[in-house]
Design a protein around this motif. Structure first.
Motif, PDB file in Angstrom:
ATOM      1  N   GLY A 107       0.829  -1.192   0.000  1.00 59.84           N
ATOM      2  CA  GLY A 107       0.000   0.000   0.000  1.00 59.84           C
ATOM      3  C   GLY A 107       0.866   1.247   0.000  1.00 59.84           C
ATOM      4  O   GLY A 107       2.024   1.226  -0.434  1.00 59.84           O
ATOM      5  N   GLU A 108       0.335   2.329   0.540  1.00 58.28           N
ATOM      6  CA  GLU A 108       1.014   3.627   0.510  1.00 58.28           C
ATOM      7  C   GLU A 108       2.396   3.613   1.171  1.00 58.28           C
ATOM      8  O   GLU A 108       3.313   4.260   0.641  1.00 58.28           O
ATOM      9  N   PRO A 109       2.615   2.910   2.287  1.00 58.81           N
ATOM     10  CA  PRO A 109       3.972   2.907   2.863  1.00 58.81           C
ATOM     11  C   PRO A 109       5.025   2.364   1.882  1.00 58.81           C
ATOM     12  O   PRO A 109       6.120   2.930   1.763  1.00 58.81           O
ATOM     13  N   GLU A 110       4.670   1.310   1.160  1.00 58.17           N
ATOM     14  CA  GLU A 110       5.611   0.749   0.186  1.00 58.17           C
ATOM     15  C   GLU A 110       5.768   1.680  -1.023  1.00 58.17           C
ATOM     16  O   GLU A 110       6.873   1.801  -1.568  1.00 58.17           O
ATOM     17  N   VAL A 111       4.687   2.320  -1.424  1.00 59.41           N
ATOM     18  CA  VAL A 111       4.781   3.292  -2.522  1.00 59.41           C
ATOM     19  C   VAL A 111       5.766   4.397  -2.134  1.00 59.41           C
ATOM     20  O   VAL A 111       6.640   4.770  -2.920  1.00 59.41           O
ATOM     21  N   GLN A 112       5.649   4.903  -0.919  1.00 63.59           N
ATOM     22  CA  GLN A 112       6.558   5.962  -0.453  1.00 63.59           C
ATOM     23  C   GLN A 112       8.001   5.463  -0.403  1.00 63.59           C
ATOM     24  O   GLN A 112       8.921   6.181  -0.784  1.00 63.59           O
ATOM     25  N   ARG A 113       8.201   4.234   0.074  1.00 62.44           N
ATOM     26  CA  ARG A 113       9.545   3.656   0.107  1.00 62.44           C
ATOM     27  C   ARG A 113      10.132   3.588  -1.298  1.00 62.44           C
ATOM     28  O   ARG A 113      11.285   3.956  -1.531  1.00 62.44           O
ATOM     29  N   LEU A 114       9.332   3.137  -2.254  1.00 62.76           N
ATOM     30  CA  LEU A 114       9.805   3.004  -3.633  1.00 62.76           C
ATOM     31  C   LEU A 114      10.064   4.365  -4.277  1.00 62.76           C
ATOM     32  O   LEU A 114      11.018   4.523  -5.040  1.00 62.76           O
ATOM     33  N   LEU A 115       9.223   5.345  -3.968  1.00 64.29           N
ATOM     34  CA  LEU A 115       9.439   6.693  -4.512  1.00 64.29           C
ATOM     35  C   LEU A 115      10.739   7.305  -4.002  1.00 64.29           C
ATOM     36  O   LEU A 115      11.299   8.202  -4.645  1.00 64.29           O
ATOM     37  N   ALA A 116      11.236   6.830  -2.876  1.00 67.58           N
ATOM     38  CA  ALA A 116      12.495   7.338  -2.304  1.00 67.58           C
ATOM     39  C   ALA A 116      13.700   6.502  -2.726  1.00 67.58           C
ATOM     40  O   ALA A 116      14.826   6.826  -2.355  1.00 67.58           O
ATOM     41  N   ASP A 117      13.496   5.453  -3.507  1.00 68.23           N
ATOM     42  CA  ASP A 117      14.574   4.540  -3.888  1.00 68.23           C
ATOM     43  C   ASP A 117      15.256   5.026  -5.167  1.00 68.23           C
ATOM     44  O   ASP A 117      14.696   4.906  -6.255  1.00 68.23           O
ATOM     45  N   PRO A 118      16.493   5.555  -5.068  1.00 69.12           N
ATOM     46  CA  PRO A 118      17.175   6.067  -6.263  1.00 69.12           C
ATOM     47  C   PRO A 118      17.623   4.975  -7.230  1.00 69.12           C
ATOM     48  O   PRO A 118      18.005   5.266  -8.361  1.00 69.12           O
ATOM     49  N   GLY A 119      17.535   3.717  -6.820  1.00 68.38           N
ATOM     50  CA  GLY A 119      17.975   2.625  -7.680  1.00 68.38           C
ATOM     51  C   GLY A 119      16.977   2.246  -8.755  1.00 68.38           C
ATOM     52  O   GLY A 119      17.316   1.507  -9.677  1.00 68.38           O
ATOM     53  N   ILE A 120      15.735   2.734  -8.635  1.00 69.05           N
ATOM     54  CA  ILE A 120      14.697   2.390  -9.610  1.00 69.05           C
ATOM     55  C   ILE A 120      14.175   3.656 -10.274  1.00 69.05           C
ATOM     56  O   ILE A 120      14.553   4.764  -9.904  1.00 69.05           O
ATOM     57  N   VAL A 121      13.276   3.478 -11.227  1.00 70.45           N
ATOM     58  CA  VAL A 121      12.566   4.605 -11.832  1.00 70.45           C
ATOM     59  C   VAL A 121      11.460   4.987 -10.856  1.00 70.45           C
ATOM     60  O   VAL A 121      10.584   4.178 -10.555  1.00 70.45           O
ATOM     61  N   ARG A 122      11.533   6.209 -10.346  1.00 71.98           N
ATOM     62  CA  ARG A 122      10.595   6.654  -9.307  1.00 71.98           C
ATOM     63  C   ARG A 122       9.426   7.407  -9.944  1.00 71.98           C
ATOM     64  O   ARG A 122       9.451   8.604 -10.087  1.00 71.98           O
ATOM     65  N   HIS A 123       8.423   6.653 -10.307  1.00 70.73           N
ATOM     66  CA  HIS A 123       7.241   7.183 -10.980  1.00 70.73           C
ATOM     67  C   HIS A 123       6.025   6.601 -10.278  1.00 70.73           C
ATOM     68  O   HIS A 123       5.777   5.393 -10.336  1.00 70.73           O
ATOM     69  N   ARG A 124       5.304   7.456  -9.562  1.00 72.64           N
ATOM     70  CA  ARG A 124       4.171   6.991  -8.753  1.00 72.64           C
ATOM     71  C   ARG A 124       3.196   6.156  -9.573  1.00 72.64           C
ATOM     72  O   ARG A 124       2.760   5.084  -9.139  1.00 72.64           O
ATOM     73  N   GLY A 125       2.831   6.617 -10.748  1.00 75.51           N
ATOM     74  CA  GLY A 125       1.858   5.887 -11.560  1.00 75.51           C
ATOM     75  C   GLY A 125       2.323   4.487 -11.912  1.00 75.51           C
ATOM     76  O   GLY A 125       1.548   3.528 -11.863  1.00 75.51           O
ATOM     77  N   LYS A 126       3.598   4.355 -12.239  1.00 79.26           N
ATOM     78  CA  LYS A 126       4.133   3.039 -12.607  1.00 79.26           C
ATOM     79  C   LYS A 126       4.261   2.144 -11.373  1.00 79.26           C
ATOM     80  O   LYS A 126       4.026   0.930 -11.456  1.00 79.26           O
ATOM     81  N   ILE A 127       4.617   2.711 -10.256  1.00 76.83           N
ATOM     82  CA  ILE A 127       4.711   1.935  -9.010  1.00 76.83           C
ATOM     83  C   ILE A 127       3.330   1.439  -8.593  1.00 76.83           C
ATOM     84  O   ILE A 127       3.143   0.254  -8.288  1.00 76.83           O
ATOM     85  N   GLU A 128       2.357   2.332  -8.596  1.00 74.66           N
ATOM     86  CA  GLU A 128       0.995   1.935  -8.225  1.00 74.66           C
ATOM     87  C   GLU A 128       0.436   0.920  -9.225  1.00 74.66           C
ATOM     88  O   GLU A 128      -0.271  -0.021  -8.838  1.00 74.66           O
ATOM     89  N   ALA A 129       0.762   1.097 -10.514  1.00 79.15           N
ATOM     90  CA  ALA A 129       0.318   0.137 -11.528  1.00 79.15           C
ATOM     91  C   ALA A 129       0.915  -1.238 -11.258  1.00 79.15           C
ATOM     92  O   ALA A 129       0.226  -2.255 -11.419  1.00 79.15           O
ATOM     93  N   THR A 130       2.163  -1.288 -10.822  1.00 79.96           N
ATOM     94  CA  THR A 130       2.801  -2.575 -10.535  1.00 79.96           C
ATOM     95  C   THR A 130       2.077  -3.303  -9.410  1.00 79.96           C
ATOM     96  O   THR A 130       1.864  -4.521  -9.485  1.00 79.96           O
ATOM     97  N   ILE A 131       1.683  -2.577  -8.392  1.00 82.35           N
ATOM     98  CA  ILE A 131       0.934  -3.193  -7.290  1.00 82.35           C
ATOM     99  C   ILE A 131      -0.412  -3.717  -7.805  1.00 82.35           C
ATOM    100  O   ILE A 131      -0.803  -4.854  -7.523  1.00 82.35           O
ATOM    101  N   GLY A 132      -1.104  -2.912  -8.585  1.00 80.43           N
ATOM    102  CA  GLY A 132      -2.371  -3.350  -9.183  1.00 80.43           C
ATOM    103  C   GLY A 132      -2.179  -4.506 -10.153  1.00 80.43           C
ATOM    104  O   GLY A 132      -3.004  -5.434 -10.197  1.00 80.43           O
ATOM    105  N   ASN A 133      -1.086  -4.476 -10.912  1.00 80.75           N
ATOM    106  CA  ASN A 133      -0.808  -5.558 -11.856  1.00 80.75           C
ATOM    107  C   ASN A 133      -0.512  -6.863 -11.125  1.00 80.75           C
ATOM    108  O   ASN A 133      -0.827  -7.943 -11.630  1.00 80.75           O
ATOM    109  N   ALA A 134       0.100  -6.778  -9.941  1.00 76.08           N
ATOM    110  CA  ALA A 134       0.338  -7.984  -9.139  1.00 76.08           C
ATOM    111  C   ALA A 134      -0.993  -8.607  -8.733  1.00 76.08           C
ATOM    112  O   ALA A 134      -1.162  -9.834  -8.775  1.00 76.08           O
ATOM    113  N   LYS A 135      -1.942  -7.771  -8.363  1.00 74.04           N
ATOM    114  CA  LYS A 135      -3.271  -8.274  -7.993  1.00 74.04           C
ATOM    115  C   LYS A 135      -3.958  -8.912  -9.197  1.00 74.04           C
ATOM    116  O   LYS A 135      -4.578  -9.983  -9.072  1.00 74.04           O
TER     117      LYS A 135
END
Length: 189
Positions: A74-102
């Motif tokens: 949920g939101e805590p993991e989204v925030q963690r990922l948005l702060a991770d410089p090792g990945i592409v930090r794009h809220r829409g793509k991160i949230e889509a990944t969580i939805g795509n997992a479901k």
């Protein structure tokens, strides 16, 4: 004598290794297919080399691309990922990944995600014989797969992204006929 390759891979060692050993090799593992679809979604608007360089960081950040884990985030993991410089930090793509997992898990409840995808090419790799500039960016099969994925709730899976995914996972063999990998990949199909 140098081995001829598809023009897109250039000479960067990371691209060459990816081209020679991964791109176009048929992938049947559902979890590996989901990872690749996620990475292709993150690549939208960026160069693929950017994703290749960050792939291990993506794997670490997304729990080894375990859909059962990512689907619980949920939101805590989204925030963690948005702060991770090792990945592409794009809220829409991160949230889509969580939805795509479901969405992935819903498909897996009914059968195999791999079968769900591979049905769009009749269960076997399409063996193209392109010579260069005639390689399409999407096909009717990619449009159908994109539509089916969207109907299941997937995001960042338009026809162009899906066709790139199909090329990368060997659903289509789009190595040009003069590429030294073309025949080897064709034999795997």
């Amino acid at each position: 004598m140098t081995e001829e390759r598809c023009a897109w891979c250039g000479t960067h060692p990371l691209y060459v290794a990816y081209h020679d050993h991964e791109w176009g090799v048929p992938e049947w593992d559902s979890r590996a297919l989901w990872e690749k679809l996620v990475l292709d979604g993150f690549q939208a608007g960026l160069a693929w080399i950017t994703i290749l360089r960050k792939r291990e960081a993506f794997r670490a950040a997304f729990a080894g691309f375990d859909p059962a884990v990512v689907a619980t985030w949920g939101e805590p993991e989204v925030q963690r990922l948005l702060a991770d410089p090792g990945i592409v930090r794009h809220r829409g793509k991160i949230e889509a990944t969580i939805g795509n997992a479901k969405a992935y898990l819903r498909i897996e409840e009914r059968g195999s995600f791999s079968d769900f995808l591979w049905q769009h090419v009749g269960g076997h790799p399409v063996q193209n014989r392109f010579t260069g500039g005639d390689i399409p960016t999407e096909t009717p099969e990619a449009r159908a797969m994109s539509k089916a994925l969207k109907a299941e709730g997937f995001k960042f899976c338009g026809p162009t992204i899906v066709y790139a995914f199909m090329q990368a996972t060997g659903m289509v063999n789009d190595h040009v006929v003069t590429c030294h990998v073309h025949d080897r990949v064709a034999a795997l199909g």
